[in-house]
Design a protein around this motif. Structure first.
Motif, short mmCIF file in Angstrom:
data_model
loop_
_atom_site.label_atom_id
_atom_site.label_comp_id
_atom_site.label_asym_id
_atom_site.label_seq_id
_atom_site.Cartn_x
_atom_site.Cartn_y
_atom_site.Cartn_z
N ASP A 65 0.76 -1.27 0.08
CA ASP A 65 0.04 -0.13 -0.15
C ASP A 65 0.64 1.30 -0.11
OD1 ASP A 65 -2.55 -0.93 -0.16
OD2 ASP A 65 -2.61 -1.47 2.05
N HIS A 66 2.01 1.31 1.05
CA HIS A 66 2.65 2.54 0.98
C HIS A 66 3.64 2.61 -0.30
CE1 HIS A 66 1.87 3.00 5.11
NE2 HIS A 66 2.80 1.99 5.47
N ALA A 67 3.96 1.68 -0.99
CA ALA A 67 4.84 1.89 -2.18
C ALA A 67 3.79 2.45 -3.32
CB ALA A 67 5.38 0.40 -2.87
N ALA A 68 2.48 1.73 -3.31
CA ALA A 68 1.50 2.24 -4.17
C ALA A 68 1.13 3.70 -4.06
CB ALA A 68 0.19 1.58 -4.16
N ALA A 69 0.97 4.20 -2.75
CA ALA A 69 0.78 5.57 -2.56
C ALA A 69 1.88 6.34 -2.93
CB ALA A 69 0.42 5.55 -1.15
N ASP A 70 3.17 5.84 -2.85
CA ASP A 70 4.28 6.75 -3.18
C ASP A 70 4.17 7.00 -4.75
OD1 ASP A 70 5.31 6.75 -0.76
OD2 ASP A 70 6.90 5.35 -1.18
N ALA A 71 3.79 6.05 -5.45
CA ALA A 71 3.89 6.02 -6.90
C ALA A 71 2.44 6.89 -7.33
CB ALA A 71 3.61 4.62 -7.58
N GLY A 72 1.46 7.28 -6.26
CA GLY A 72 0.42 7.84 -6.90
C GLY A 72 -0.81 6.93 -7.24
N LEU A 73 -0.67 5.78 -6.90
CA LEU A 73 -1.66 4.67 -7.20
C LEU A 73 -2.32 4.12 -5.73
CD1 LEU A 73 0.63 2.56 -9.56
CD2 LEU A 73 -0.95 4.22 -10.24
N SER A 74 -3.52 3.55 -5.99
CA SER A 74 -4.20 2.86 -4.99
C SER A 74 -4.87 1.64 -5.41
CB SER A 74 -5.58 3.72 -4.31
OG SER A 74 -6.23 3.23 -3.47
N PHE A 75 -4.26 0.54 -5.08
CA PHE A 75 -4.54 -0.67 -5.54
C PHE A 75 -6.24 -1.00 -5.31
CE2 PHE A 75 -0.25 -1.64 -5.86
CZ PHE A 75 0.10 -1.88 -7.02
N ASP A 76 -6.96 -1.55 -6.19
CA ASP A 76 -8.35 -2.17 -5.76
C ASP A 76 -8.41 -3.28 -4.85
OD1 ASP A 76 -9.79 0.10 -7.19
OD2 ASP A 76 -8.74 -0.98 -9.03
N ARG A 77 -7.35 -3.99 -4.99
CA ARG A 77 -7.29 -5.44 -4.34
C ARG A 77 -5.81 -5.71 -3.94
NH1 ARG A 77 -10.85 -10.58 -5.55
NH2 ARG A 77 -9.45 -11.82 -6.11
N ILE A 78 -5.59 -6.27 -2.92
CA ILE A 78 -4.15 -6.82 -2.96
C ILE A 78 -4.42 -8.27 -1.96
CG2 ILE A 78 -1.93 -6.58 -1.58
CD1 ILE A 78 -2.45 -3.56 -1.63
N SER A 79 -4.00 -9.27 -2.75
CA SER A 79 -4.12 -10.56 -2.21
C SER A 79 -2.76 -11.51 -2.12
CB SER A 79 -5.12 -11.64 -3.30
OG SER A 79 -6.25 -10.99 -3.46
N PRO A 80 -2.84 -12.06 -0.96
CA PRO A 80 -1.70 -13.00 -0.56
C PRO A 80 -1.54 -13.86 -1.80
CG PRO A 80 -2.93 -12.81 1.44
CD PRO A 80 -3.60 -12.16 0.23
N ALA A 81 -0.34 -14.35 -2.30
CA ALA A 81 -0.06 -15.07 -3.66
C ALA A 81 0.96 -16.15 -3.24
CB ALA A 81 0.24 -14.21 -4.86
N VAL A 82 0.87 -17.16 -3.96
CA VAL A 82 1.64 -18.17 -4.05
C VAL A 82 2.34 -18.47 -5.43
CG1 VAL A 82 2.46 -20.58 -3.44
CG2 VAL A 82 0.68 -19.27 -2.11
N GLY A 83 3.85 -18.24 -5.51
CA GLY A 83 4.54 -18.29 -6.99
C GLY A 83 4.52 -19.88 -7.23
N ILE A 84 3.85 -20.58 -7.90
CA ILE A 84 3.88 -21.99 -7.93
C ILE A 84 4.98 -22.06 -9.25
CG2 ILE A 84 2.63 -23.92 -9.13
CD1 ILE A 84 1.40 -22.89 -6.59
N VAL A 85 5.00 -21.72 -10.35
CA VAL A 85 6.20 -21.83 -11.19
C VAL A 85 7.44 -21.71 -10.45
CG1 VAL A 85 7.39 -21.32 -13.25
CG2 VAL A 85 4.71 -21.40 -13.12
N ASN A 86 7.82 -20.80 -9.82
CA ASN A 86 9.05 -20.64 -9.02
C ASN A 86 9.24 -21.74 -7.87
OD1 ASN A 86 9.68 -18.53 -10.76
ND2 ASN A 86 8.85 -16.98 -9.32
N ALA A 87 8.14 -22.00 -7.48
CA ALA A 87 8.25 -23.36 -6.33
C ALA A 87 8.60 -24.40 -6.92
CB ALA A 87 6.97 -23.20 -5.60
N LEU A 88 8.45 -24.64 -8.02
CA LEU A 88 8.52 -25.98 -8.90
C LEU A 88 10.07 -25.94 -9.48
CD1 LEU A 88 5.52 -26.47 -11.10
CD2 LEU A 88 5.73 -27.44 -9.17
N GLY A 89 10.72 -24.87 -9.24
CA GLY A 89 12.07 -24.75 -9.72
C GLY A 89 12.19 -24.68 -11.13
#
Length: 89
Positions: A65-89
């Protein structure tokens, strides 16, 4: 990628163009680069849906949120995520 949590941030902008989305990502990248605890991993713009998706690594949602505000943006939604491709190696 580090061991920091991963978030998918969504920004819906009716009437947004690819050029405008690119400018938003440039501003966000500059804001993120000023914060050691946040990293912009990937950005994807879906023109038909007028939706900008940003994969961001950060110590917490509030830092996204703070980084977005610094860029003059406001995200509509921020969700925790899991990087599956990266987790597979």
């Amino acid at each position: 990628m580090s061991n920091r949590p991963l978030f998918l941030a969504e920004l819906y902008r009716p009437g947004c163009t690819t050029a405008a989305a690119t400018a938003m990502v440039r501003r966000l990248r500059a804001a993120v680069e000023a914060r050691a605890e946040v990293a912009l991993i990937e950005s994807i713009y879906l023109p038909h849906d007028e939706l900008l998706l940003c994969m961001i690594e950060a110590g917490g949602r509030d830092l996204v949120d703070h980084a977005a505000a610094d860029a003059g943006l406001s995200f509509d939604r921020i969700s925790p995520a899991v990087g599956i491709v990266n987790a597979l190696g």
